[in-house]
Motif scaffolding. Structure first.
Motif, PDB file in Angstrom:
ATOM      1  N   ILE A  30      23.510  30.936  43.004  1.00 27.96           N
ATOM      2  CA  ILE A  30      24.203  29.821  43.652  1.00 27.96           C
ATOM      3  C   ILE A  30      24.768  30.258  44.998  1.00 27.96           C
ATOM      4  O   ILE A  30      24.623  29.568  46.018  1.00 27.96           O
ATOM      5  CB  ILE A  30      25.335  29.288  42.748  1.00 27.96           C
ATOM      6  N   LEU A  31      25.413  31.406  45.020  1.00 26.48           N
ATOM      7  CA  LEU A  31      26.006  31.902  46.258  1.00 26.48           C
ATOM      8  C   LEU A  31      24.931  32.195  47.303  1.00 26.48           C
ATOM      9  O   LEU A  31      25.075  31.826  48.476  1.00 26.48           O
ATOM     10  CB  LEU A  31      26.817  33.166  45.972  1.00 26.48           C
ATOM     11  N   ALA A  32      23.848  32.841  46.876  1.00 27.82           N
ATOM     12  CA  ALA A  32      22.784  33.181  47.822  1.00 27.82           C
ATOM     13  C   ALA A  32      22.158  31.932  48.438  1.00 27.82           C
ATOM     14  O   ALA A  32      21.770  31.932  49.613  1.00 27.82           O
ATOM     15  CB  ALA A  32      21.711  34.013  47.112  1.00 27.82           C
ATOM     16  N   SER A  33      22.076  30.841  47.649  1.00 27.34           N
ATOM     17  CA  SER A  33      21.504  29.599  48.175  1.00 27.34           C
ATOM     18  C   SER A  33      22.333  29.027  49.321  1.00 27.34           C
ATOM     19  O   SER A  33      21.833  28.242  50.131  1.00 27.34           O
ATOM     20  CB  SER A  33      21.379  28.556  47.061  1.00 27.34           C
ATOM     21  N   ALA A  34      23.613  29.431  49.359  1.00 25.62           N
ATOM     22  CA  ALA A  34      24.504  28.972  50.435  1.00 25.62           C
ATOM     23  C   ALA A  34      24.715  30.050  51.484  1.00 25.62           C
ATOM     24  O   ALA A  34      25.560  29.900  52.375  1.00 25.62           O
ATOM     25  CB  ALA A  34      25.849  28.560  49.837  1.00 25.62           C
ATOM     26  N   GLY A  35      23.961  31.145  51.376  1.00 29.85           N
ATOM     27  CA  GLY A  35      24.093  32.220  52.345  1.00 29.85           C
ATOM     28  C   GLY A  35      25.338  33.055  52.154  1.00 29.85           C
ATOM     29  O   GLY A  35      25.840  33.665  53.109  1.00 29.85           O
ATOM     30  N   LEU A  36      25.853  33.102  50.922  1.00 26.80           N
ATOM     31  CA  LEU A  36      27.096  33.813  50.630  1.00 26.80           C
ATOM     32  C   LEU A  36      26.849  34.930  49.625  1.00 26.80           C
ATOM     33  O   LEU A  36      25.840  34.953  48.925  1.00 26.80           O
ATOM     34  CB  LEU A  36      28.143  32.848  50.066  1.00 26.80           C
ATOM     35  N   SER A  37      27.805  35.840  49.543  1.00 29.52           N
ATOM     36  CA  SER A  37      27.762  36.908  48.554  1.00 29.52           C
ATOM     37  C   SER A  37      28.948  36.756  47.610  1.00 29.52           C
ATOM     38  O   SER A  37      29.807  35.887  47.795  1.00 29.52           O
ATOM     39  CB  SER A  37      27.818  38.278  49.236  1.00 29.52           C
ATOM     40  N   THR A  38      29.028  37.615  46.623  1.00 27.68           N
ATOM     41  CA  THR A  38      30.140  37.543  45.663  1.00 27.68           C
ATOM     42  C   THR A  38      31.486  37.828  46.325  1.00 27.68           C
ATOM     43  O   THR A  38      32.528  37.517  45.751  1.00 27.68           O
ATOM     44  CB  THR A  38      29.918  38.526  44.504  1.00 27.68           C
ATOM     45  N   ASP A  39      31.475  38.398  47.520  1.00 27.70           N
ATOM     46  CA  ASP A  39      32.732  38.652  48.230  1.00 27.70           C
ATOM     47  C   ASP A  39      33.460  37.358  48.575  1.00 27.70           C
ATOM     48  O   ASP A  39      34.672  37.367  48.824  1.00 27.70           O
ATOM     49  CB  ASP A  39      32.463  39.435  49.520  1.00 27.70           C
ATOM     50  N   ALA A  40      32.725  36.237  48.597  1.00 27.04           N
ATOM     51  CA  ALA A  40      33.341  34.957  48.951  1.00 27.04           C
ATOM     52  C   ALA A  40      34.148  34.350  47.799  1.00 27.04           C
ATOM     53  O   ALA A  40      34.964  33.455  48.020  1.00 27.04           O
ATOM     54  CB  ALA A  40      32.264  33.968  49.398  1.00 27.04           C
ATOM     55  N   LEU A  41      33.908  34.831  46.587  1.00 25.43           N
ATOM     56  CA  LEU A  41      34.604  34.277  45.421  1.00 25.43           C
ATOM     57  C   LEU A  41      36.094  34.559  45.504  1.00 25.43           C
ATOM     58  O   LEU A  41      36.520  35.686  45.767  1.00 25.43           O
ATOM     59  CB  LEU A  41      34.037  34.875  44.131  1.00 25.43           C
ATOM     60  N   ARG A  42      36.906  33.540  45.236  1.00 28.60           N
ATOM     61  CA  ARG A  42      38.351  33.686  45.238  1.00 28.60           C
ATOM     62  C   ARG A  42      38.948  33.498  43.844  1.00 28.60           C
ATOM     63  O   ARG A  42      40.166  33.366  43.703  1.00 28.60           O
ATOM     64  CB  ARG A  42      38.985  32.670  46.207  1.00 28.60           C
ATOM     65  N   CYS A  43      38.100  33.476  42.804  1.00 28.30           N
ATOM     66  CA  CYS A  43      38.635  33.350  41.450  1.00 28.30           C
ATOM     67  C   CYS A  43      39.246  34.681  41.012  1.00 28.30           C
ATOM     68  O   CYS A  43      38.958  35.742  41.573  1.00 28.30           O
ATOM     69  CB  CYS A  43      37.560  32.892  40.463  1.00 28.30           C
ATOM     70  N   THR A  44      40.085  34.611  39.999  1.00 30.89           N
ATOM     71  CA  THR A  44      40.804  35.775  39.508  1.00 30.89           C
ATOM     72  C   THR A  44      39.837  36.807  38.927  1.00 30.89           C
ATOM     73  O   THR A  44      38.897  36.450  38.212  1.00 30.89           O
ATOM     74  CB  THR A  44      41.788  35.345  38.410  1.00 30.89           C
ATOM     75  N   ALA A  45      40.059  38.062  39.206  1.00 26.87           N
ATOM     76  CA  ALA A  45      39.240  39.117  38.603  1.00 26.87           C
ATOM     77  C   ALA A  45      39.509  39.162  37.104  1.00 26.87           C
ATOM     78  O   ALA A  45      40.659  39.113  36.660  1.00 26.87           O
ATOM     79  CB  ALA A  45      39.566  40.467  39.237  1.00 26.87           C
ATOM     80  N   ALA A  46      38.443  39.225  36.308  1.00 24.47           N
ATOM     81  CA  ALA A  46      38.578  39.232  34.855  1.00 24.47           C
ATOM     82  C   ALA A  46      37.357  39.873  34.235  1.00 24.47           C
ATOM     83  O   ALA A  46      36.321  40.059  34.891  1.00 24.47           O
ATOM     84  CB  ALA A  46      38.758  37.811  34.319  1.00 24.47           C
ATOM     85  N   LEU A  47      37.470  40.197  32.950  1.00 24.35           N
ATOM     86  CA  LEU A  47      36.345  40.715  32.180  1.00 24.35           C
ATOM     87  C   LEU A  47      35.602  39.568  31.525  1.00 24.35           C
ATOM     88  O   LEU A  47      36.154  38.462  31.380  1.00 24.35           O
ATOM     89  CB  LEU A  47      36.856  41.688  31.112  1.00 24.35           C
ATOM     90  N   PRO A  48      34.355  39.758  31.097  1.00 17.24           N
ATOM     91  CA  PRO A  48      33.638  38.706  30.367  1.00 17.24           C
ATOM     92  C   PRO A  48      34.396  38.287  29.116  1.00 17.24           C
ATOM     93  O   PRO A  48      35.031  39.113  28.453  1.00 17.24           O
ATOM     94  CB  PRO A  48      32.308  39.389  30.004  1.00 17.24           C
ATOM     95  N   ILE A  49      34.327  37.007  28.771  1.00 18.62           N
ATOM     96  CA  ILE A  49      35.030  36.522  27.583  1.00 18.62           C
ATOM     97  C   ILE A  49      34.156  36.549  26.334  1.00 18.62           C
ATOM     98  O   ILE A  49      34.665  36.425  25.222  1.00 18.62           O
ATOM     99  CB  ILE A  49      35.597  35.104  27.794  1.00 18.62           C
ATOM    100  N   GLY A  50      32.859  36.675  26.473  1.00 19.45           N
ATOM    101  CA  GLY A  50      31.974  36.777  25.317  1.00 19.45           C
ATOM    102  C   GLY A  50      32.065  38.170  24.706  1.00 19.45           C
ATOM    103  O   GLY A  50      32.021  39.173  25.427  1.00 19.45           O
ATOM    104  N   GLU A  51      32.180  38.256  23.387  1.00 18.25           N
ATOM    105  CA  GLU A  51      32.365  39.556  22.742  1.00 18.25           C
ATOM    106  C   GLU A  51      31.199  40.499  23.034  1.00 18.25           C
ATOM    107  O   GLU A  51      31.395  41.661  23.403  1.00 18.25           O
ATOM    108  CB  GLU A  51      32.534  39.378  21.239  1.00 18.25           C
TER     109      GLU A  51
END
Length: 315
Positions: A88-109
């Motif tokens: 999704i990010l690449a389709s907009a010319g962005l990288s994961t550095d653009a994400l502003r959501c809270t850093a977290a671990l995966p929620i799936g066990e």
């Protein structure tokens, strides 16, 4: 405000109860279940994501299929989820550095164990809302809006999403907060949430609303993940749209416009699917005819690793 909606029995002994609020409506909007004050404002948490995704499409976001489902997700953090966020990010010319959501671990066990074995640390990418945030960023790029401030409640994107929530809920947002991921959070009533999901699920083919529903129901593993109840629920109900949320929130719409929304008062998740299945039964869904729905109708209470009791609905 809340009433007992589920009980926890260990053997024949009543050990605990869960209070909550539930509303289930038929295709004409008539109430089939009403428990508690369903008109009081509450935070839908991630159950608002399908409406937010709809607002993003209206703003120019060009997603469909599994990636649109991921925009509506509280994903488990499995590899295909993370790859989808990057796409999704690449389709907009962005990288994961653009994400502003809270850093977290995966929620799936399973995803969490695999991630930690690789030495993974909390990151915005593995946060369960990263699909929504990636889609928000892509929508901003499509509309020509600033990406650095996309979480500001006054940002044009967030104004558009609030308007979409109000339109489908049929009521004004009662309060605006900050969700666990950092995005603005819009308070509406449980009745408004049910109304929203009924309208989404019954939208005609070819509309943006139907596009959201089709993506989620066709690719439910992107909305939740392996073994998640929301994934299993949509697989068992063709054409339905369902979304779980933090603090014990759950919402579902059926293709005929029927809908359910609920909140467990103590915020726990263990009784949430059980209460949802009970509400579906009251709507006339033949729960016992489907193995998945029948299994979700109760939740096990364990003793020494074995089932010694159950969580069941009280209505």
């Amino acid at each position: 405000m809340h009433s007992v909606v589920a009980e926890v029995r260990r053997g024949d002994f009543l050990e605990s109860v869960h209070h909550g609020t539930v509303v289930a409506t038929g295709p004409d909007g008539s109430e089939k279940v009403r428990i508690g004050d369903v008109d009081a404002p509450m935070y839908p948490r991630s159950s608002n994501k399908p409406l937010q995704a709809l607002g993003m499409l209206r703003a120019g976001l060009d997603l469909d299929g599994p990636l649109l489902a991921l925009a509506c997700a509280s994903h488990s953090g499995e590899d295909f989820h993370l790859e989808g966020v990057r796409e999704i990010l690449a389709s907009a010319g962005l990288s994961t550095d653009a994400l502003r959501c809270t850093a977290a671990l995966p929620i799936g066990e399973g995803a969490l164990r695999a991630y930690l074995r690789k030495g993974g640390e909390p990151s915005p990418l593995t946060m369960n809302c990263s699909g929504k945030h990636a889609a928000m960023l892509a929508a901003c790029v499509a509309a020509g809006w600033d990406t650095a401030t996309y979480l500001d409640p006054l940002h044009p994107l967030q104004v558009r999403l609030r308007e979409t929530v109000e339109e489908f809920a049929g009521e004004k947002v009662a309060a605006t907060g900050v969700d666990g991921c950092g995005a603005p959070l819009f308070a509406i009533s449980l009745r408004g949430l049910a109304r929203s999901f009924g309208r989404l699920a019954s939208a005609p083919e070819g509309t943006l609303e139907h596009r959201v529903v089709r993506a989620m129901n066709t690719h439910p593993e992107y909305v939740g993940g392996t073994g998640r109840d929301v994934t299993r629920l949509m697989r068992a109900l063709p054409g339905a749209v369902a979304k779980d949320g933090a603090e014990g929130v759950y919402a579902l719409g059926l293709p005929d416009g029927s809908a359910v929304s609920l909140k467990i008062a103590d915020g726990s998740q263990r009784s949430r699917p059980v209460v949802m299945i009970a509400a579906l039964r009251r709507l006339g869904v033949d729960v016992d005819a489907d193995a998945t729905l029948a299994e979700l109708a109760t939740a096990p209470v364990l003793g020494h690793g074995k089932r010694v009791g159950a969580i069941s609905a009280t209505f």
